[in-house]
Scaffold this motif. Structure first.
Motif, PDB file in Angstrom:
ATOM      1  N   LEU A   8      18.677 -17.865 -52.932  1.00 43.15           N
ATOM      2  CA  LEU A   8      19.807 -17.281 -53.690  1.00 43.15           C
ATOM      3  C   LEU A   8      19.474 -16.295 -54.761  1.00 43.15           C
ATOM      4  O   LEU A   8      19.832 -15.445 -54.735  1.00 43.15           O
ATOM      5  N   HIS A   9      18.079 -16.359 -55.156  1.00 44.32           N
ATOM      6  CA  HIS A   9      17.443 -15.666 -55.995  1.00 44.32           C
ATOM      7  C   HIS A   9      17.203 -14.472 -55.286  1.00 44.32           C
ATOM      8  O   HIS A   9      17.357 -13.238 -55.814  1.00 44.32           O
ATOM      9  N   LEU A  10      16.635 -14.649 -54.023  1.00 45.32           N
ATOM     10  CA  LEU A  10      16.309 -13.455 -53.077  1.00 45.32           C
ATOM     11  C   LEU A  10      17.512 -12.671 -52.964  1.00 45.32           C
ATOM     12  O   LEU A  10      17.401 -11.433 -52.946  1.00 45.32           O
ATOM     13  N   ARG A  11      18.703 -13.412 -52.379  1.00 46.37           N
ATOM     14  CA  ARG A  11      19.667 -12.653 -52.292  1.00 46.37           C
ATOM     15  C   ARG A  11      20.229 -11.809 -53.399  1.00 46.37           C
ATOM     16  O   ARG A  11      20.619 -10.708 -53.086  1.00 46.37           O
ATOM     17  N   ASN A  12      20.307 -12.215 -54.489  1.00 45.26           N
ATOM     18  CA  ASN A  12      20.701 -11.485 -55.837  1.00 45.26           C
ATOM     19  C   ASN A  12      19.681 -10.378 -56.116  1.00 45.26           C
ATOM     20  O   ASN A  12      20.267  -9.370 -56.768  1.00 45.26           O
ATOM     21  N   THR A  13      18.644 -10.721 -55.707  1.00 42.88           N
ATOM     22  CA  THR A  13      17.558  -9.556 -56.082  1.00 42.88           C
ATOM     23  C   THR A  13      17.601  -8.411 -55.068  1.00 42.88           C
ATOM     24  O   THR A  13      17.735  -6.881 -55.438  1.00 42.88           O
ATOM     25  N   MET A  14      17.960  -8.596 -53.773  1.00 41.78           N
ATOM     26  CA  MET A  14      18.351  -7.531 -52.877  1.00 41.78           C
ATOM     27  C   MET A  14      19.685  -7.039 -53.210  1.00 41.78           C
ATOM     28  O   MET A  14      19.997  -5.674 -52.948  1.00 41.78           O
ATOM     29  N   ALA A  15      20.644  -7.694 -53.638  1.00 44.85           N
ATOM     30  CA  ALA A  15      22.033  -7.062 -53.975  1.00 44.85           C
ATOM     31  C   ALA A  15      21.838  -6.110 -54.967  1.00 44.85           C
ATOM     32  O   ALA A  15      22.698  -5.211 -55.080  1.00 44.85           O
ATOM     33  N   ASP A  16      20.999  -6.674 -56.164  1.00 45.68           N
ATOM     34  CA  ASP A  16      20.864  -5.623 -57.085  1.00 45.68           C
ATOM     35  C   ASP A  16      20.016  -4.439 -56.838  1.00 45.68           C
ATOM     36  O   ASP A  16      20.473  -3.499 -57.585  1.00 45.68           O
ATOM     37  N   ARG A  17      19.370  -4.434 -55.851  1.00 43.22           N
ATOM     38  CA  ARG A  17      18.827  -3.127 -55.158  1.00 43.22           C
ATOM     39  C   ARG A  17      19.564  -2.499 -54.459  1.00 43.22           C
ATOM     40  O   ARG A  17      19.089  -1.617 -53.552  1.00 43.22           O
ATOM     41  N   LYS A  18      20.852  -2.759 -54.250  1.00 44.95           N
ATOM     42  CA  LYS A  18      21.910  -1.971 -53.435  1.00 44.95           C
ATOM     43  C   LYS A  18      21.912  -2.326 -51.880  1.00 44.95           C
ATOM     44  O   LYS A  18      22.476  -1.669 -51.043  1.00 44.95           O
ATOM     45  N   ASP A  19      21.298  -3.475 -51.691  1.00 47.64           N
ATOM     46  CA  ASP A  19      21.221  -3.886 -49.984  1.00 47.64           C
ATOM     47  C   ASP A  19      22.844  -4.179 -49.785  1.00 47.64           C
ATOM     48  O   ASP A  19      23.370  -5.236 -50.357  1.00 47.64           O
ATOM     49  N   ARG A  20      23.341  -3.444 -48.696  1.00 49.38           N
ATOM     50  CA  ARG A  20      24.782  -3.744 -48.430  1.00 49.38           C
ATOM     51  C   ARG A  20      25.008  -5.235 -47.934  1.00 49.38           C
ATOM     52  O   ARG A  20      26.175  -5.513 -48.454  1.00 49.38           O
ATOM     53  N   LEU A  21      24.194  -5.691 -46.978  1.00 45.76           N
ATOM     54  CA  LEU A  21      24.578  -6.783 -46.478  1.00 45.76           C
ATOM     55  C   LEU A  21      24.568  -7.911 -47.704  1.00 45.76           C
ATOM     56  O   LEU A  21      25.386  -8.831 -47.705  1.00 45.76           O
ATOM     57  N   MET A  22      23.604  -7.967 -48.457  1.00 44.16           N
ATOM     58  CA  MET A  22      23.378  -8.812 -49.628  1.00 44.16           C
ATOM     59  C   MET A  22      24.350  -8.729 -50.504  1.00 44.16           C
ATOM     60  O   MET A  22      24.865  -9.721 -51.140  1.00 44.16           O
ATOM     61  N   THR A  23      24.731  -7.433 -50.825  1.00 39.31           N
ATOM     62  CA  THR A  23      26.012  -7.360 -51.674  1.00 39.31           C
ATOM     63  C   THR A  23      27.209  -7.900 -51.408  1.00 39.31           C
ATOM     64  O   THR A  23      28.009  -8.444 -52.080  1.00 39.31           O
ATOM     65  N   SER A  24      27.612  -7.445 -50.002  1.00 38.14           N
ATOM     66  CA  SER A  24      28.806  -8.347 -49.386  1.00 38.14           C
ATOM     67  C   SER A  24      28.634  -9.671 -49.499  1.00 38.14           C
ATOM     68  O   SER A  24      29.801 -10.288 -49.574  1.00 38.14           O
ATOM     69  N   GLN A  25      27.312 -10.432 -49.072  1.00 41.27           N
ATOM     70  CA  GLN A  25      27.320 -11.807 -49.246  1.00 41.27           C
ATOM     71  C   GLN A  25      27.496 -12.379 -50.371  1.00 41.27           C
ATOM     72  O   GLN A  25      28.139 -13.250 -50.726  1.00 41.27           O
ATOM     73  N   ARG A  26      27.035 -11.603 -51.475  1.00 42.26           N
ATOM     74  CA  ARG A  26      27.225 -12.292 -52.883  1.00 42.26           C
ATOM     75  C   ARG A  26      28.679 -12.053 -53.178  1.00 42.26           C
ATOM     76  O   ARG A  26      29.183 -13.053 -53.906  1.00 42.26           O
ATOM     77  N   ILE A  27      29.433 -10.932 -52.766  1.00 42.54           N
ATOM     78  CA  ILE A  27      30.880 -10.860 -53.156  1.00 42.54           C
ATOM     79  C   ILE A  27      31.627 -11.786 -52.700  1.00 42.54           C
ATOM     80  O   ILE A  27      32.549 -12.656 -53.263  1.00 42.54           O
ATOM     81  N   ASN A  28      31.343 -12.011 -51.325  1.00 40.97           N
ATOM     82  CA  ASN A  28      31.971 -13.116 -50.589  1.00 40.97           C
ATOM     83  C   ASN A  28      32.077 -14.406 -50.983  1.00 40.97           C
ATOM     84  O   ASN A  28      32.712 -15.330 -50.930  1.00 40.97           O
TER      85      ASN A  28
END
Length: 235
Positions: free
Chosen positions: A132-152
């Motif tokens: 989950l930390h890795l997901r958020n880190t990648m989302a913070d770096r504007k990774d589209r798939l991880m940003t979408s996953q975090r929002i969902n």
């Protein structure tokens, strides 16, 4: 919509069908499924080890005893691999904390209900902190798939909090949606810090999260905010 009214908001969707083909369009047989599972298991091993090893496709291929060309048959990039790792993790969300939001929180037992939800969410993060930390880190770096996953992952929690406040989550511009969104964002950030095994090291002893105080404070904020929004509906 009245507080305590039953709702299907955030109702868990049926699990996605198992992946049936690789990226070359070939149907996966037992060997292909085993190989894909081996890749995911190797990646999870790296994340959970927490030994400083960086999760890269090359490291995953090495641990899975595969050539890079073989790995790319199943995953185009690190984001797709992480999504496959997250699928079973997020399936736990229902029994960990979402189910606690589906039951109407009566005002007389609101403090206890909120604490149960807060602790369930924290326990979920504690069990799966690495990924989950890795997901958020990648989302913070504007990774589209991880940003979408975090929002969902956030959306059903926010929507059901709105229902607990006595409002309709479909009214996206309402004060309740704004309140629930801010509460969730702050809550997730607090839990992120509380479950970060390296946060204390990075702060060089200047700051160490007190989990009990964090969770007590968050629970109180939820209780006060929900009560305030419920009163607003009857004013």
């Amino acid at each position: 919509m009245e507080a305590g009214q039953s709702t299907n908001v955030g109702k868990k969707r049926p699990a996605a069908s198992d992946v049936s083909h690789n990226l070359n369009g070939q149907r996966l047989g037992r060997k292909g499924r085993d190989t894909r599972d081996r890749i995911i298991a190797a990646a999870r091993e790296i994340v959970d080890a927490d030994d400083g090893t960086v999760l890269t496709l090359s490291e995953v291929a090495r641990r899975a005893n595969l050539r890079m060309a073989s790995l790319y048959v199943y995953f185009a990039d690190l984001s797709e691999l992480l999504q496959a790792m997250l699928d079973p993790v997020m399936a736990e969300a229902e029994t960990s904390y979402l189910c606690l939001l589906r039951t109407p929180w009566e005002q007389d037992s609101l403090a206890d209900d909120v604490q149960q939800f807060v602790h369930g969410f924290y326990a979920f993060w504690q069990r799966n902190s690495g990924i989950l930390h890795l997901r958020n880190t990648m989302a913070d770096r504007k990774d589209r798939l991880m940003t979408s996953q975090r929002i969902n992952a956030a959306r059903p929690v926010i929507d059901m909090l709105v229902v607990q406040m006595g409002y309709d989550p479909a009214q996206r511009g309402s004060s309740a949606v704004g309140m629930a969104t801010v509460l969730y964002m702050g809550f997730e950030r607090a839990v992120n810090i509380a479950t970060d095994r390296h946060f204390g090291d990075a702060m060089e002893g200047q700051f160490a999260p007190d989990v009990k105080h964090y969770l007590d404070a968050v629970s109180r904020l939820f209780e006060v905010a929900i009560t305030d929004m419920r009163l607003a509906t009857t004013a």
